[in-house]
Design a protein around this motif. Structure first.
Motif, short mmCIF file in Angstrom:
data_model
loop_
_atom_site.label_atom_id
_atom_site.label_comp_id
_atom_site.label_asym_id
_atom_site.label_seq_id
_atom_site.Cartn_x
_atom_site.Cartn_y
_atom_site.Cartn_z
N LYS A 171 -28.92 -42.50 44.91
CA LYS A 171 -28.47 -41.12 45.13
C LYS A 171 -27.43 -40.74 44.09
O LYS A 171 -27.43 -39.63 43.57
CB LYS A 171 -27.90 -40.96 46.55
CG LYS A 171 -28.95 -40.88 47.62
CD LYS A 171 -28.32 -40.71 48.98
CE LYS A 171 -29.36 -40.77 50.08
NZ LYS A 171 -28.76 -40.74 51.41
N LYS A 172 -26.53 -41.67 43.80
CA LYS A 172 -25.47 -41.42 42.82
C LYS A 172 -26.09 -41.17 41.45
O LYS A 172 -25.70 -40.24 40.74
CB LYS A 172 -24.51 -42.62 42.77
CG LYS A 172 -23.36 -42.43 41.80
CD LYS A 172 -22.46 -43.66 41.77
CE LYS A 172 -21.43 -43.51 40.67
NZ LYS A 172 -20.78 -44.75 40.35
N GLU A 176 -25.97 -37.72 39.25
CA GLU A 176 -25.46 -37.68 37.88
C GLU A 176 -26.50 -37.06 36.94
O GLU A 176 -26.16 -36.30 36.04
CB GLU A 176 -25.09 -39.08 37.40
CG GLU A 176 -23.83 -39.63 38.05
CD GLU A 176 -23.56 -41.08 37.69
OE1 GLU A 176 -24.32 -41.67 36.90
OE2 GLU A 176 -22.57 -41.63 38.20
N ALA A 177 -27.77 -37.38 37.17
CA ALA A 177 -28.84 -36.84 36.33
C ALA A 177 -28.94 -35.33 36.52
O ALA A 177 -29.13 -34.58 35.56
CB ALA A 177 -30.16 -37.51 36.66
N GLU A 178 -28.81 -34.86 37.77
CA GLU A 178 -28.87 -33.43 38.04
C GLU A 178 -27.68 -32.70 37.42
O GLU A 178 -27.83 -31.60 36.90
CB GLU A 178 -28.93 -33.18 39.55
CG GLU A 178 -30.27 -33.54 40.15
CD GLU A 178 -30.31 -33.45 41.66
OE1 GLU A 178 -29.27 -33.13 42.28
OE2 GLU A 178 -31.38 -33.70 42.23
N GLU A 179 -26.50 -33.33 37.45
CA GLU A 179 -25.32 -32.73 36.84
C GLU A 179 -25.52 -32.56 35.34
O GLU A 179 -25.16 -31.53 34.77
CB GLU A 179 -24.08 -33.60 37.08
CG GLU A 179 -23.51 -33.48 38.47
CD GLU A 179 -22.31 -34.39 38.68
OE1 GLU A 179 -21.69 -34.82 37.68
OE2 GLU A 179 -21.99 -34.67 39.85
N GLU A 180 -26.13 -33.57 34.69
CA GLU A 180 -26.39 -33.49 33.25
C GLU A 180 -27.36 -32.35 32.95
O GLU A 180 -27.21 -31.63 31.98
CB GLU A 180 -26.95 -34.82 32.72
CG GLU A 180 -25.91 -35.90 32.61
CD GLU A 180 -26.48 -37.21 32.10
OE1 GLU A 180 -27.57 -37.22 31.52
OE2 GLU A 180 -25.81 -38.25 32.30
#
Length: 190
Positions: A171-172, A176-180
């Protein structure tokens, strides 16, 4: 069986004077004894002894052969273009493990080994790592069901821990991938 070549078009390596000498000796031996199997280690020792006792004049023939082969090799290497590095059958690269990833769960056998390894080492200080592992495997095969069930319960508990931690870790990573991606989208808007 020949080794698989990384690049089939790569020129054959150059041969030394000694290699030509051994090749010649082998051909002579095959002519004299066509049905005899050669024991390479013995044959190699005899060739080495013979090479050591040869005069420079006798070696000159083989040194000339090596010089001609060096010219051949250098010429072929000048015209050689290596194949793509991705082509061919190379070794697979080992995946780099994320140090933040959760540790895998241990099996019942490994929990048993963690508890018993010290006892085996104390009882048999001369044992190697392999000997200790064999002894532990033998003990695990002979252990009673109540003891096994204790370690199996520990393994189940550890498996649940791993699944919890691994889900949280995934999930983390996904977050992080979605934030990027969001940051990339923001850059496009400007």
């Amino acid at each position: 069986m020949p080794r698989a070549k990384a690049d089939a078009n790569k020129p054959r390596g150059r041969m030394t004077a000694y290699a030509f000498f051994v090749q010649t000796c082998r051909e002579e031996h095959k002519k004299k004894h066509p049905d005899e199997n050669v024991v390479f280690s013995e044959f190699s020792k005899k060739c080495a002894e013979r090479w050591k006792t040869m005069s420079d004049k006798e070696k000159k023939r083989f040194q000339e052969m090596a010089e001609r082969d060096k010219v051949r090799f250098d010429d072929e290497m000048r015209h050689y273009e290596p194949a793509d590095k991705g082509a061919g059958r190379g070794r697979k690269r080992k995946q780099v493990k994320d140090p933040n990833a959760p540790k895998r769960s241990l099996s019942a056998f490994f929990w048993f080994c963690n508890d018993e390894r010290g006892n085996v080492k104390a009882a048999h200080p001369e044992y190697t790592v392999g000997d200790i592992a064999k002894d532990l495997g033998k003990q695990w095969g002979e252990v009673d069901e109540s003891t096994k069930s204790k370690y199996e319960a520990m393994a189940e508990k550890d498996k649940a821990r791993y699944e919890r931690e691994n889900n949280a870790y995934k999930k983390k990573l996904k977050g992080e991938a979605e934030e990027e991606e969001d940051e990339d989208d923001d850059d496009d808007d400007e």
